[in-house]
Design an enzyme around this catalytic site. Structure first.
Site, PDB file in Angstrom:
ATOM      1  N   ARG A  66     107.143 -11.827  38.192  1.00 13.61           N
ATOM      2  CA  ARG A  66     108.013 -11.453  37.061  1.00 13.61           C
ATOM      3  C   ARG A  66     109.016 -10.370  37.420  1.00 13.61           C
ATOM      4  O   ARG A  66     110.148 -10.397  36.974  1.00 13.61           O
ATOM      5  CB  ARG A  66     107.153 -10.910  35.925  1.00 13.61           C
ATOM      6  CG  ARG A  66     106.307 -11.948  35.289  1.00 13.61           C
ATOM      7  CD  ARG A  66     105.679 -11.399  34.028  1.00 13.61           C
ATOM      8  NE  ARG A  66     104.605 -12.279  33.638  1.00 13.61           N
ATOM      9  CZ  ARG A  66     103.330 -12.020  33.862  1.00 13.61           C
ATOM     10  NH1 ARG A  66     102.961 -10.879  34.406  1.00 13.61           N
ATOM     11  NH2 ARG A  66     102.404 -12.884  33.513  1.00 13.61           N
ATOM     12  N   LYS A 173      90.588 -20.290  41.637  1.00  9.22           N
ATOM     13  CA  LYS A 173      89.522 -20.365  40.641  1.00  9.22           C
ATOM     14  C   LYS A 173      89.770 -19.320  39.560  1.00  9.22           C
ATOM     15  O   LYS A 173      90.500 -18.373  39.839  1.00  9.22           O
ATOM     16  CB  LYS A 173      88.167 -20.150  41.309  1.00  9.22           C
ATOM     17  CG  LYS A 173      88.003 -18.766  41.956  1.00  9.22           C
ATOM     18  CD  LYS A 173      86.582 -18.315  41.967  1.00  9.22           C
ATOM     19  CE  LYS A 173      86.301 -17.361  40.862  1.00  9.22           C
ATOM     20  NZ  LYS A 173      86.205 -15.953  41.269  1.00  9.22           N
ATOM     21  N   ASP A 202      88.173 -22.559  46.970  1.00  6.04           N
ATOM     22  CA  ASP A 202      87.002 -21.697  46.787  1.00  6.04           C
ATOM     23  C   ASP A 202      86.893 -20.928  48.096  1.00  6.04           C
ATOM     24  O   ASP A 202      86.499 -21.496  49.120  1.00  6.04           O
ATOM     25  CB  ASP A 202      85.757 -22.557  46.572  1.00  6.04           C
ATOM     26  CG  ASP A 202      84.523 -21.712  46.343  1.00  6.04           C
ATOM     27  OD1 ASP A 202      84.477 -20.565  46.843  1.00  6.04           O
ATOM     28  OD2 ASP A 202      83.600 -22.196  45.667  1.00  6.04           O
ATOM     29  N   HIS A 203      87.249 -19.654  48.073  1.00 10.48           N
ATOM     30  CA  HIS A 203      87.396 -18.956  49.355  1.00 10.48           C
ATOM     31  C   HIS A 203      86.069 -18.829  50.108  1.00 10.48           C
ATOM     32  O   HIS A 203      86.051 -18.622  51.302  1.00 10.48           O
ATOM     33  CB  HIS A 203      88.064 -17.590  49.182  1.00 10.48           C
ATOM     34  CG  HIS A 203      87.162 -16.506  48.698  1.00 10.48           C
ATOM     35  ND1 HIS A 203      86.775 -16.383  47.387  1.00 10.48           N
ATOM     36  CD2 HIS A 203      86.544 -15.492  49.351  1.00 10.48           C
ATOM     37  CE1 HIS A 203      85.976 -15.339  47.264  1.00 10.48           C
ATOM     38  NE2 HIS A 203      85.811 -14.777  48.442  1.00 10.48           N
ATOM     39  N   LYS A 207      84.574 -19.218  54.663  1.00  6.77           N
ATOM     40  CA  LYS A 207      83.831 -18.225  55.457  1.00  6.77           C
ATOM     41  C   LYS A 207      83.143 -18.923  56.639  1.00  6.77           C
ATOM     42  O   LYS A 207      82.594 -20.005  56.492  1.00  6.77           O
ATOM     43  CB  LYS A 207      82.797 -17.504  54.587  1.00  6.77           C
ATOM     44  CG  LYS A 207      83.431 -16.575  53.558  1.00  6.77           C
ATOM     45  CD  LYS A 207      82.381 -15.833  52.760  1.00  6.77           C
ATOM     46  CE  LYS A 207      82.989 -15.139  51.556  1.00  6.77           C
ATOM     47  NZ  LYS A 207      83.591 -13.847  51.853  1.00  6.77           N
ATOM     48  N   GLU A 241      76.647  -7.563  45.220  1.00  9.19           N
ATOM     49  CA  GLU A 241      77.799  -6.696  45.505  1.00  9.19           C
ATOM     50  C   GLU A 241      77.440  -5.288  45.085  1.00  9.19           C
ATOM     51  O   GLU A 241      76.813  -5.107  44.027  1.00  9.19           O
ATOM     52  CB  GLU A 241      79.021  -7.164  44.722  1.00  9.19           C
ATOM     53  CG  GLU A 241      79.497  -8.532  45.131  1.00  9.19           C
ATOM     54  CD  GLU A 241      80.732  -8.938  44.351  1.00  9.19           C
ATOM     55  OE1 GLU A 241      81.833  -8.628  44.790  1.00  9.19           O
ATOM     56  OE2 GLU A 241      80.566  -9.549  43.287  1.00  9.19           O
ATOM     57  N   ASP A 260      82.211 -16.189  37.245  1.00 14.09           N
ATOM     58  CA  ASP A 260      82.951 -15.574  38.349  1.00 14.09           C
ATOM     59  C   ASP A 260      82.465 -16.064  39.717  1.00 14.09           C
ATOM     60  O   ASP A 260      83.261 -16.407  40.573  1.00 14.09           O
ATOM     61  CB  ASP A 260      82.823 -14.048  38.265  1.00 14.09           C
ATOM     62  CG  ASP A 260      83.725 -13.336  39.252  1.00 14.09           C
ATOM     63  OD1 ASP A 260      84.881 -13.769  39.402  1.00 14.09           O
ATOM     64  OD2 ASP A 260      83.288 -12.364  39.878  1.00 14.09           O
ATOM     65  N   HIS A 265      81.285 -20.427  43.766  1.00 16.18           N
ATOM     66  CA  HIS A 265      80.807 -20.118  45.120  1.00 16.18           C
ATOM     67  C   HIS A 265      79.336 -20.501  45.310  1.00 16.18           C
ATOM     68  O   HIS A 265      78.959 -21.111  46.313  1.00 16.18           O
ATOM     69  CB  HIS A 265      80.920 -18.622  45.423  1.00 16.18           C
ATOM     70  CG  HIS A 265      82.275 -18.039  45.158  1.00 16.18           C
ATOM     71  ND1 HIS A 265      83.437 -18.745  45.329  1.00 16.18           N
ATOM     72  CD2 HIS A 265      82.656 -16.802  44.753  1.00 16.18           C
ATOM     73  CE1 HIS A 265      84.473 -17.964  45.032  1.00 16.18           C
ATOM     74  NE2 HIS A 265      84.016 -16.790  44.685  1.00 16.18           N
ATOM     75  N   LYS A 365      76.812  -7.424  40.191  1.00 19.11           N
ATOM     76  CA  LYS A 365      77.665  -6.299  40.590  1.00 19.11           C
ATOM     77  C   LYS A 365      76.805  -5.047  40.524  1.00 19.11           C
ATOM     78  O   LYS A 365      75.845  -4.985  39.756  1.00 19.11           O
ATOM     79  CB  LYS A 365      78.832  -6.133  39.610  1.00 19.11           C
ATOM     80  CG  LYS A 365      79.705  -7.371  39.495  1.00 19.11           C
ATOM     81  CD  LYS A 365      80.994  -7.203  40.256  1.00 19.11           C
ATOM     82  CE  LYS A 365      81.876  -8.429  40.152  1.00 19.11           C
ATOM     83  NZ  LYS A 365      82.662  -8.679  41.345  1.00 19.11           N
TER      84      LYS A 365
HETATM   85  C1  BG6 Z   1      85.614 -13.599  43.854  1.00 19.79           C
HETATM   86  C2  BG6 Z   1      85.156 -12.971  42.579  1.00 19.79           C
HETATM   87  O1  BG6 Z   1      85.808 -14.978  43.699  1.00 19.79           O
HETATM   88  O2  BG6 Z   1      84.630 -13.393  44.852  1.00 19.79           O
HETATM   89  C3  BG6 Z   1      84.883 -11.496  42.765  1.00 19.79           C
HETATM   90  O3  BG6 Z   1      86.159 -13.146  41.588  1.00 19.79           O
HETATM   91  C4  BG6 Z   1      83.908 -11.295  43.891  1.00 19.79           C
HETATM   92  O4  BG6 Z   1      84.377 -10.899  41.580  1.00 19.79           O
HETATM   93  C5  BG6 Z   1      84.404 -12.022  45.122  1.00 19.79           C
HETATM   94  O5  BG6 Z   1      83.832  -9.904  44.144  1.00 19.79           O
HETATM   95  C6  BG6 Z   1      83.400 -11.973  46.232  1.00 19.79           C
HETATM   96  O6  BG6 Z   1      84.013 -12.502  47.364  1.00 19.79           O
HETATM   97  P1  BG6 Z   1      83.786 -11.837  48.778  1.00 19.79           P
HETATM   98  O7  BG6 Z   1      84.493 -12.717  49.735  1.00 19.79           O
HETATM   99  O8  BG6 Z   1      84.351 -10.450  48.700  1.00 19.79           O
HETATM  100  O9  BG6 Z   1      82.312 -11.834  48.916  1.00 19.79           O
END
Ligand code: BG6
Length: 515
Positions: A66, A173, A202-203, A207, A241, A260, A265, A365
């Site tokens: 923006r 996501k 989906d990251h 990994k 986390e 989340d 994941h 968390k």
């Molecule tokens: C994300 C979540 O998809 O994955 C976050 O939105 C989370 O809340 C994160 O912290 C964890 O990913 P990574 O790669 O840091 O373990």
């Protein structure tokens, strides 16, 4: 940082000289270019790809957001962000080349005029960098824009593949927030794009250790015969986390832990652990097996939700020796929030391989540590021959797949303690990625961006996979919504979650594996 001069760069490998050749020439358009994801992950990942020689020589980047910025101001901003977030030292020559190929387009995501401007920018940038009309659109925006961005790309003719040029869209996501909304979003997106143009990212699947799960299972003949209900007692998947929600309060208030990380994941990790061997490593074969597992997960009935799920929210406590506040005092979080920051669930996969084997998933968390692990607990040996120890006291074998922060695999076995009498102790067989030359610079996004540039959809979610995972998550979310939690906050920051999570396993005679 001013516009850098052209620099001679190390050549990008091409042809048959490399194991992996660079992706196709393309322009990468990032919607949400001033956001967190772009600076923390996407730019560092693209930079890393350039250093690995996997970015094409002919590429350009156009950021859309923006704020009103010139190309130069945008480049300067990225330069500063990279000083903070790059995962390796910046090579001035490579960064200069990068910046020179980076452009900016200001506009609102739901304003048709933005797309006219974008089209004009692409017409100018593509010939200059010889990107052959190929475009990768990355939607790194709040999810509420996904549908309208795709529709506007379609209306502006930007999603049309013609003259051999491809157009692909990576969608972040969460894809929807329950079954209904995911179906609706899918309807909008597939109204414009072919399934082969859609890359639902989906990251976690980028990994290294996650990619290794299938290799571990299917390239080693020794595990497959015991990979079933006959030998496996149960499976635990933990995503812990130690951080809180940081500055993502508004997003997290809407999402909660289940949406989340679990719906995406963690269910994908479950699918990789539980899938049947695919017929081949072709994208559709692999995705077919993953979706079959997700479809075999038995959705919980409302009364089962009460017995087989636990939710929690952190209160004040300590993290890394420091006092920290509770979730309800985090910035832009409601002081009476009912959002869960911890979730644990027990699932069953109803197929012949896994019938009766519980899969326990937990994510939270502000837990004591950061770790993602899969623990496979085998059944105990059937008979104890040593020292008249009852078999119940014998620790079972465990296989632990460490996804992060350490990456590797540990097998716990029994061995004889050296000495004249027979005594048993637990020992570990360990494989550590660190000792294997694993690239420590990767953000997890490199593989996925590269795969999109080469048209490989294996690691991306297909629509049916997303729907299957929402069918697992939605009944839980519905019950949770209709019965607001009364006891929140119910675990102190820095602990392993609410007591009810321990009870979930205690009642089955099991314990969480905390390492
Ligand atoms: C994300 C979540 O998809 O994955 C976050 O939105 C989370 O809340 C994160 O912290 C964890 O990913 P990574 O790669 O840091 O373990």
């Amino acid at each position: 940082m001013s516009l850098p001069p052209d620099n001679p760069l190390p050549p990008v490998p091409s042809g048959n000289d490399c194991d992996e050749c660079p992706g196709d020439p393309c322009t990468i358009v990032i919607f949400g270019a001033s956001g967190d994801l772009t600076k923390r992950k996407l730019l560092p990942a693209l930079y890393n790809l350039r250093c690995y020689g996997l970015l094409p020589s002919d590429f350009a980047i156009v950021g859309v957001a923006r704020r009103d910025l010139t190309d130069d101001a945008f480049r300067n901003q990225l330069g500063e962000d990279m000083q903070k977030f790059a995962t390796q030292d910046l090579d001035p020559g490579i960064w200069a080349d990068f910046a020179r190929r980076t452009y900016y387009c200001a506009g609102e995501f739901d304003d048709p005029a933005t797309y006219d401007k974008l089209k004009a920018r692409l017409d100018e940038v593509a010939p200059r960098h010889n990107t052959r009309g190929n475009c990768l659109f990355y939607l790194a925006t709040p999810p509420s824009f996904f549908g309208s961005i795709v529709e506007r790309l379609g209306a502006a003719g930007l999603a049309t593949q013609e003259n051999g040029a491809w157009r692909r869209v990576i969608i972040e996501k969460p894809f929807g927030h329950d079954t209904e909304s995911a179906l609706e979003l899918n309807r909008r997106v597939t109204g414009v794009l072919e399934e082969s143009q859609i890359y639902r990212i989906d990251h976690y699947l980028g990994k290294e250790t996650v990619q290794n799960l299938f290799v571990f299972r299917f390239a080693n003949g020794v595990f497959e015969p015991v990979w079933n209900r006959r030998y496996i007692d149960h499976v635990q998947i933990t995503v812990a986390e130690n951080i809180g929600v940081e500055d993502r309060g508004p997003y997290f208030e809407e999402a909660g832990m289940l949406r989340d990380v679990m719906q995406n994941h963690m269910l994908m990790l479950l699918a990789l652990i539980a899938a049947e061997p695919p017929a081949s490593f072709e994208a559709e074969s692999v995705r077919n097996e993953k979706v079959k597992v997700l479809q075999a997960v038995r959705p919980l009935l409302p009364e089962e939700v009460l017995q087989r799920t636990v939710r929690g929210q952190y209160g004040p406590g300590r993290s890394r020796e420091e006092p920290v506040s509770g979730y309800r005092s985090e910035s832009r979080v409601s002081p009476t929030s009912a959002t869960e920051t911890f979730a644990a669930i027990k699932l069953f996969v109803d197929n012949w391989r896994w019938a009766g084997v519980p899969f326990y998933l937990r994510a939270g968390k502000r837990l004591p540590t950061r770790k993602t692990e899969i623990m496979i607990q085998f059944r105990r040996a059937p008979l104890m021959l040593f020292n008249e120890t009852p078999v119940q006291q014998l620790e079972p074998n465990r296989l632990i797949m460490h996804i992060q922060p350490t990456e590797g695999i540990t097998m716990q076995i029994k061995a004889k303690t050296p000495g004249p009498v027979i005594k048993l102790q637990n020992v570990k067989l360990e494989f550590n990625y660190r000792d294997f030359g694993s690239s420590s610079t990767a953000t997890g996004y490199e593989r996925l961006l590269y795969d999109c540039m080469t048209g490989d959809t294996t690691l991306f979610h297909r629509a049916d996979m997303v729907m299957a995972s929402w069918k697992i998550a939605t009944p839980i979310l519905d019950v949770w919504k209709s019965l607001p939690p009364r006891e929140f906050p119910n675990y102190p920051a820095g602990s392993w979650g609410p007591a009810a999570a321990d009870q979930l396993l205690d009642k089955d005679g099991r314990k969480w594996w905390n390492g």
